[in-house]
Each structure stands twice: as C-alpha cells, then as structure tokens.
Design a protein around this motif. Structure first.
Motif, PDB file in Angstrom:
ATOM      1  N   UNK A   1       3.576   4.961  -7.162  1.00  0.00           N
ATOM      2  CA  UNK A   1       3.038   4.139  -8.260  1.00  0.00           C
ATOM      3  C   UNK A   1       2.774   2.739  -7.726  1.00  0.00           C
ATOM      4  N   UNK A   2       1.627   2.190  -8.087  1.00  0.00           N
ATOM      5  CA  UNK A   2       1.269   0.817  -7.731  1.00  0.00           C
ATOM      6  C   UNK A   2       1.107   0.011  -9.010  1.00  0.00           C
ATOM      7  N   UNK A   3       1.802  -1.124  -9.074  1.00  0.00           N
ATOM      8  CA  UNK A   3       1.682  -2.028 -10.227  1.00  0.00           C
ATOM      9  C   UNK A   3       0.851  -3.237  -9.809  1.00  0.00           C
ATOM     10  N   UNK A   4       0.115  -3.807 -10.770  1.00  0.00           N
ATOM     11  CA  UNK A   4      -0.813  -4.908 -10.487  1.00  0.00           C
ATOM     12  C   UNK A   4      -1.783  -4.503  -9.387  1.00  0.00           C
TER      13      UNK A   4
ATOM     14  N   UNK B   1       6.374   8.743 -13.665  1.00  0.00           N
ATOM     15  CA  UNK B   1       6.938   8.025 -14.808  1.00  0.00           C
ATOM     16  C   UNK B   1       8.195   7.265 -14.395  1.00  0.00           C
ATOM     17  N   UNK B   2       9.029   7.906 -13.594  1.00  0.00           N
ATOM     18  CA  UNK B   2      10.242   7.233 -13.116  1.00  0.00           C
ATOM     19  C   UNK B   2       9.874   6.050 -12.217  1.00  0.00           C
ATOM     20  N   UNK B   3       8.832   6.218 -11.411  1.00  0.00           N
ATOM     21  CA  UNK B   3       8.380   5.131 -10.540  1.00  0.00           C
ATOM     22  C   UNK B   3       7.915   3.933 -11.358  1.00  0.00           C
ATOM     23  N   UNK B   4       7.240   4.197 -12.472  1.00  0.00           N
ATOM     24  CA  UNK B   4       6.835   3.110 -13.367  1.00  0.00           C
ATOM     25  C   UNK B   4       8.070   2.409 -13.936  1.00  0.00           C
ATOM     26  N   UNK B   5       9.090   3.194 -14.264  1.00  0.00           N
ATOM     27  CA  UNK B   5      10.354   2.641 -14.749  1.00  0.00           C
ATOM     28  C   UNK B   5      10.975   1.736 -13.682  1.00  0.00           C
ATOM     29  N   UNK B   6      11.005   2.216 -12.445  1.00  0.00           N
ATOM     30  CA  UNK B   6      11.592   1.442 -11.349  1.00  0.00           C
ATOM     31  C   UNK B   6      10.833   0.134 -11.136  1.00  0.00           C
ATOM     32  N   UNK B   7       9.507   0.193 -11.229  1.00  0.00           N
ATOM     33  CA  UNK B   7       8.697  -1.016 -11.072  1.00  0.00           C
ATOM     34  C   UNK B   7       9.049  -2.047 -12.138  1.00  0.00           C
TER      35      UNK B   7
ATOM     36  N   UNK C   1       6.055   1.665  -5.533  1.00  0.00           N
ATOM     37  CA  UNK C   1       7.292   2.428  -5.732  1.00  0.00           C
ATOM     38  C   UNK C   1       7.090   3.879  -5.295  1.00  0.00           C
ATOM     39  N   UNK C   2       8.111   4.437  -4.653  1.00  0.00           N
ATOM     40  CA  UNK C   2       8.170   5.857  -4.328  1.00  0.00           C
ATOM     41  C   UNK C   2       9.369   6.459  -5.049  1.00  0.00           C
TER      42      UNK C   2
ATOM     43  N   UNK D   1       0.828  -1.203   0.000  1.00  0.00           N
ATOM     44  CA  UNK D   1       0.000   0.000   0.000  1.00  0.00           C
ATOM     45  C   UNK D   1       0.862   1.252   0.000  1.00  0.00           C
ATOM     46  N   UNK D   2       0.365   2.321  -0.620  1.00  0.00           N
ATOM     47  CA  UNK D   2       1.076   3.604  -0.610  1.00  0.00           C
ATOM     48  C   UNK D   2       0.132   4.707  -0.142  1.00  0.00           C
ATOM     49  N   UNK D   3       0.735   5.759   0.398  1.00  0.00           N
ATOM     50  CA  UNK D   3      -0.020   6.952   0.789  1.00  0.00           C
ATOM     51  C   UNK D   3       0.927   8.134   0.667  1.00  0.00           C
ATOM     52  N   UNK D   4       0.371   9.315   0.387  1.00  0.00           N
ATOM     53  CA  UNK D   4       1.224  10.493   0.175  1.00  0.00           C
ATOM     54  C   UNK D   4       0.530  11.764   0.626  1.00  0.00           C
ATOM     55  N   UNK D   5       1.355  12.771   0.981  1.00  0.00           N
ATOM     56  CA  UNK D   5       0.865  14.129   1.167  1.00  0.00           C
ATOM     57  C   UNK D   5       1.736  15.040   0.301  1.00  0.00           C
TER      58      UNK D   5
END
Length: 307
Positions: free
Chosen positions: A154-157, A187-193, A168-169, A62-66
């Motif tokens: 970013x969350x994958x699947x 976009x970078x987070x998608x790359x990292x995933x 990914x953060x 899970x992810x969360x952000x402010x």
C-alpha cells in the motif's frame, strides 16, 4: 544549566504541555529531552510520547511485488520538485524491481546491478545527480515473503503508481485464496499507514519500552495514594490499554473499529477459505529519523546587513 527557548519549544511540540511546565521539566532533567518527556508524563502533564520520526529528506517511497514477496524502498532527493520528476520516479521504480530480486537488505540492494547501466544502484544514482541536478541517494529497503498466501502493498500520498510518501507491506500466510488474502492484507496495510503500530505482537515490543511504560504508570498510580495491591491492578490495566494502542493485532481495525485486527483476520479467514496469519509488516515513511537542517531566515538577513 541554561535551558534555551528552542529546547522548550521542541518539548512543547512533542508533548503539548505548557511552556513553563516544559521549562521546569528540562531544568529538572538537565536538558535531556527524553527524560523531560517522562518527567511530564509522571506529573500527568503529558500523554505518551507520540513523537514521529522527523521528515528530513524529500524523495519517494517505492514498492514492488510478485506472487509471494514484496519490497519497499526509499530513495531521497533534496526537494519535492525532483520527486515529481519522471526521471527520478523511474529510478525509484527500477530500484524497487532490483530489490525484489535480492534478499531485500539495504546493503544487497545498494550493491546490486542497476538495469542497463552496468553499475550498482548506488553508482547509478550518483551518476544521475549530474543529470537531474540535485543530490540524491538510496537510503534503505526491506522485503517480506510468504511460503503461501500473499504480501500486500500500500502506498499513501501517492505521487504515481507504487510511489509515494508512505509505503507499507503486510505478509499474510495462508493456504487459502491468495487474491483474497492480498485484498485483506491491503486493508491491514492501510491501517498500518494510518495508525503506525509499534509491533505485530506483545512479545515483539522492545523490553526497554515496556519497562519504561510500567515505571511511568507505577509512579502515576502511587501518586494517587492507593494501597500497593490496588496500584498493581491499576498498572496491569494501564499496560493492557498500552498494548491495545501499540500492538497491531490488538488495535481497533480502522476498517471496522468494532473489531481488533486479530478478530478481523479470523473473519477474513472464512472468506479466504483457510486459516490465515499475519506474519509480518513493514512501514516506511519518507525521511523519518533524519533531521532536516533548518535556518533562521531573520538572523541570516540581519547577518547579511551587517556585512
């Protein structure tokens, strides 16, 4: 020593090398799996070890952000069926929100108060085991923050909003437009995933990993019989290629493979309106690093018949 068929199969799955080569490698290295991978690579039989952490548990990331921070958490369950349960998903969302109010360390999150329960995160999840009917547990968390800019998530699947199999953060520090920084960071987070870099920069790669690669490349180069001066240049070239493959800023950007991530960041800074720096990233894949217990179903049936 005796080498089992299971060991040979494991090495073959890891390297793609032939069964006989795998058996020879394990025999030469007394069954040490990591040494056997290196043995195969030195012989040119296997490529770099790309073994990923084994998925050993179900559950959700899970992810969360402010505005200036983001967190990623992992909560495990025994089955994927429970991971699709609304009550379990609510727990993971709440744990992520709790993490956002802490320093993000796993210990701090585990001991933090869970909303509305009067108990800690760990205690609340233990209590939920009886309700949901399956063993569960909070495993880990991480947090990134910036002084200005944004931390993208970013969350994958994805199983639901901000919940999935990979989280990914990416922290982008900038005095420019935070929304645009966040968009690029995503976009970078998608790359990292997708690519799973080893480190953000060359300097952050573990020294032992660098030494290991150099030793392997050196032995491969010497096998060519070329002079030492040529060998040194060959190793330098292979190490440059190694860094391009594993260092985030040097990798070809999945969004535009004609650019490295570092070049794409410089281009993005023009749109953001100020210099921008990627100061960190975190990638969590569900269950990585925990081995799942396996059983031989045929053997179990045979044993049952004998009883």
């Amino acid at each position: 020593m005796s080498i089992s068929a299971a060991q040979v199969k494991e090495l073959r799955d890891m390297t793609g090398a032939g069964m006989m080569d795998c058996k020879a490698a394990l025999t030469e290295t007394d069954g040490n799996m990591e040494d056997a991978v290196d043995w195969l690579r030195k012989k040119g039989i296997a490529k770099a070890d790309k073994k990923a952490g084994r998925t050993a548990a179900e559950g959700l990331i899970g992810v969360a952000a402010n505005d200036l921070s983001a967190v990623v958490v992992e909560v495990n369950s025994e089955t994927d069926f429970v991971a699709r349960n609304d009550a379990f998903q609510d727990i993971v969302r709440n744990v992520a929100q709790v993490a956002l109010a802490t320093d993000g360390s796993s210990e701090a999150v585990a001991n933090a108060a869970y909303p509305g329960s009067g108990k800690s995160v760990t205690e609340t999840i233990k209590d939920a085991v009886g309700t949901i009917g399956e063993n569960m547990g909070f495993r880990r968390s991480a947090k990134l923050s910036v002084k200005s800019g944004a931390v993208a998530t970013y969350i994958h699947n994805a199983a639901a909003d901000n919940l999935g199999k990979i989280g990914v953060l990416v922290a982008v520090e900038t005095a420019g437009d935070a929304a645009k920084a966040r968009a690029f960071g995503r976009q970078v987070a998608m790359h990292v995933a997708a690519i799973t870099p080893m480190a953000l920069t060359e300097a952050e790669i573990d020294a032992a990993a660098v030494a290991r690669e150099k030793a392997i490349f050196s032995e491969q180069a010497r096998a060519s019989g070329k002079p030492e001066a040529i060998i040194e240049k060959m190793v330098e070239g292979r190490m440059r290629k190694f860094y391009e493959e594993v260092v985030l800023l040097k990798q070809a950007f999945v969004v535009n493979p004609d650019l490295t991530v570092e070049q794409a960041l410089k281009d993005a800074a023009k749109d953001i309106g100020a210099p921008a720096t990627i100061t960190g990233y975190v990638r969590f894949a569900l269950g990585e690093g925990i081995e799942r217990e396996t059983s031989d179903f045929a053997a179990e049936v045979a044993a049952a018949v004998k009883k």
